[in-house]
Write an enzyme that holds these catalytic residues in place. Structure first.
Site, PDB file in Angstrom:
ATOM      1  CD  GLU A 253      -3.308  15.992 -15.822  1.00  0.00           C
ATOM      2  OE1 GLU A 253      -4.063  15.651 -16.735  1.00  0.00           O
ATOM      3  OE2 GLU A 253      -2.157  15.551 -15.675  1.00  0.00           O
TER       4      GLU A 253
ATOM      5  CE  LYS B  51      -0.239  13.480 -14.591  1.00  0.00           C
ATOM      6  NZ  LYS B  51      -0.561  13.834 -15.987  1.00  0.00           N
TER       7      LYS B  51
ATOM      8  NE  ARG C 250      -4.175  -1.834   2.001  1.00  0.00           N
ATOM      9  CZ  ARG C 250      -4.216  -3.005   2.623  1.00  0.00           C
ATOM     10  NH1 ARG C 250      -3.235  -3.341   3.443  1.00  0.00           N
ATOM     11  NH2 ARG C 250      -5.230  -3.837   2.440  1.00  0.00           N
TER      12      ARG C 250
ATOM     13  CD  GLU D 147       7.489  15.258 -22.661  1.00  0.00           C
ATOM     14  OE1 GLU D 147       7.122  16.409 -22.345  1.00  0.00           O
ATOM     15  OE2 GLU D 147       6.718  14.285 -22.681  1.00  0.00           O
TER      16      GLU D 147
ATOM     17  CG  HIS E  29       6.726   9.886 -24.360  1.00  0.00           C
ATOM     18  ND1 HIS E  29       5.356   9.717 -24.324  1.00  0.00           N
ATOM     19  CD2 HIS E  29       6.978  11.044 -23.685  1.00  0.00           C
ATOM     20  CE1 HIS E  29       4.806  10.708 -23.655  1.00  0.00           C
ATOM     21  NE2 HIS E  29       5.763  11.528 -23.264  1.00  0.00           N
TER      22      HIS E  29
ATOM     23  CG  HIS F 103      -0.358   9.665 -24.149  1.00  0.00           C
ATOM     24  ND1 HIS F 103      -0.856   9.974 -22.903  1.00  0.00           N
ATOM     25  CD2 HIS F 103       0.985   9.773 -24.037  1.00  0.00           C
ATOM     26  CE1 HIS F 103       0.132  10.254 -22.086  1.00  0.00           C
ATOM     27  NE2 HIS F 103       1.267  10.138 -22.750  1.00  0.00           N
TER      28      HIS F 103
ATOM     29  NE  ARG G   7       1.242  16.657 -12.883  1.00  0.00           N
ATOM     30  CZ  ARG G   7       1.899  15.882 -12.034  1.00  0.00           C
ATOM     31  NH1 ARG G   7       1.666  15.997 -10.739  1.00  0.00           N
ATOM     32  NH2 ARG G   7       2.766  14.981 -12.435  1.00  0.00           N
TER      33      ARG G   7
ATOM     34  CE  LYS H 286       5.657  16.999 -14.603  1.00  0.00           C
ATOM     35  NZ  LYS H 286       6.358  15.793 -15.096  1.00  0.00           N
TER      36      LYS H 286
ATOM     37  CG  HIS I 103       1.494  14.419 -23.509  1.00  0.00           C
ATOM     38  ND1 HIS I 103       2.273  15.509 -23.814  1.00  0.00           N
ATOM     39  CD2 HIS I 103       2.271  13.599 -22.752  1.00  0.00           C
ATOM     40  CE1 HIS I 103       3.466  15.364 -23.259  1.00  0.00           C
ATOM     41  NE2 HIS I 103       3.495  14.213 -22.617  1.00  0.00           N
TER      42      HIS I 103
ATOM     43  CG  ASN J  36      -1.448  16.184 -20.083  1.00  0.00           C
ATOM     44  OD1 ASN J  36      -0.489  15.481 -19.775  1.00  0.00           O
ATOM     45  ND2 ASN J  36      -2.526  16.284 -19.323  1.00  0.00           N
TER      46      ASN J  36
END
Length: 373
Positions: free
Chosen positions: A246, A152, A131, A194, A274, A261, A250, A236, A257, A254
């Protein structure tokens, strides 16, 4: 870090109250991993699990282990195959098994030694194991200057990238810029996508600097890389400190993206790196923005910038437009029946839009494939 070597590093800080943490950027920092862990009060009584990939492990695993051993830590390690395919539930299970076999407990720490794939995978292991246990980011690629900051962590599903994941902040990020010298040129270009993105969303002056220093960055000039990485991480850090999960701001991170993605999913994770997919996505986003009223030079300059860094600006013709659109529907950015796009309004400024017509998106995808609409 409180020593002469570390004083030469750039230090940034992600401000999240009690969960705030430092980012150290500098040459030779991998050998200070044990000292940094002690400074961060990482417990030494429980095993530290290092997760890396085959390429990085061959070069840097032994040094990371030695640095931790010198500071009194016991370590175990798991080396996974390189590439996006390792961000899977099957490899995640391998990591959990390695932790159990090593005797890792709730006081153990996971170290992510590698690029974005390893960071995302190891971070998700840390978020899930018993956990949640501590973890440390030790990025070894340019691309990871984005993914290693902000907490993330995720693995992929065949239908969608990063769809199985969590928010789990590291204890610190230790960025040894000397490790970047071993990167293949294609990975350098992918990572720089990026870096440039951070300027496009936040800082027009940084975009100017990237254009002026593209040659040095592509040649892996260490001084230029250190500056560019620090600037990218600073953007960032500023965004994450204001919006960790987000809920609003935030999402600007993206840029590119939504399309990017989807391209990765359609390509089968690995055919396009990527940063390459995001570069195409940023060109697409700029064209969408221009059609919806943005300044006319944004799309042209964005495309020229991607070309300057040797990045792709078009979709391979064999990709199905319908498959790309379908992949967008499975993306995390699809909310309340609408695809969310980050669109540039000017160089260094973006806005979040939920009203982009599907047919316009379809037209842009067709354009990016080199087809007439």
């Amino acid at each position: 870090m409180e020593n002469k070597e570390a004083m030469q590093a750039v230090e940034l800080r992600v401000d999240l109250g009690e969960r705030s943490y430092p980012i150290w950027i500098g040459s030779g920092l991998l050998d200070r991993l044990g000292d940094a862990s002690r400074q961060a009060a990482i417990p030494a009584g429980s095993p530290v699990l290092i997760i890396t990939d085959e390429h990085v492990g061959r070069r840097y695993l032994k040094r990371a282990e030695q640095a931790l051993h010198a500071a009194g830590y016991r370590t175990a390690s798991l080396t996974v195959p390189p590439g996006e395919h390792s961000k899977s539930l099957a490899v995640f299970e391998d990591c959990v098994r390695a932790g159990l076999e090593a005797g890792c407990d709730r006081m153990s720490t996971v170290v992510a030694l590698g690029g974005g794939v390893v960071g995302d995978l190891a971070g998700f292991v840390a978020a899930s194991y018993m956990r949640g246990v501590r973890f440390i980011q030790v990025p070894t690629t340019i691309l990871a200057h984005d993914s290693s900051v902000g907490g993330k962590v995720a693995v992929n599903h065949p239908l969608a990238k990063n769809i199985i994941g969590a928010f789990h902040q590291p204890e610190f990020v230790l960025y040894d810029t000397a490790t970047l010298q071993s990167l293949p040129d294609r990975d350098v270009r992918s990572g720089l996508a990026e870096m440039v993105k951070h300027g496009l969303i936040w800082d027009a002056g940084f975009v100017d600097w990237c254009e002026a220093n593209a040659g040095k960055l592509l040649a892996k000039d260490e001084e230029a890389l250190a500056y560019g990485l620090a600037q990218g991480c600073a953007v960032k850090t500023a965004v994450v400190s204001q919006d960790e999960r987000e809920n609003g701001l935030r999402a600007i991170l993206n840029l590119g993206h939504t399309i990017g993605h989807a391209l990765e999913a359609v390509a089968g994770y690995g055919e396009l790196l990527h940063g390459e997919a995001i570069a195409i996505g940023m060109v697409g986003s700029a064209r969408l923005a221009e059609r919806m009223g943005a300044a006319a030079d944004v799309a042209a300059r964005t495309e020229a910038l991607m070309r300057q860094f040797g990045l792709p600006v078009s979709i391979p013709a064999g990709y199905s437009t319908e498959a790309i659109l379908d992949a967008m529907m499975h993306d995390k950015k699809f909310k309340e029946g609408r695809t969310v796009f980050v669109l540039p309004t000017a160089i260094g400024k973006v806005e979040i839009r939920r009203d982009v017509p599907v047919e316009l998106v379809r037209n842009i995808i067709e354009e990016l494939k080199g087809e007439t609409t």
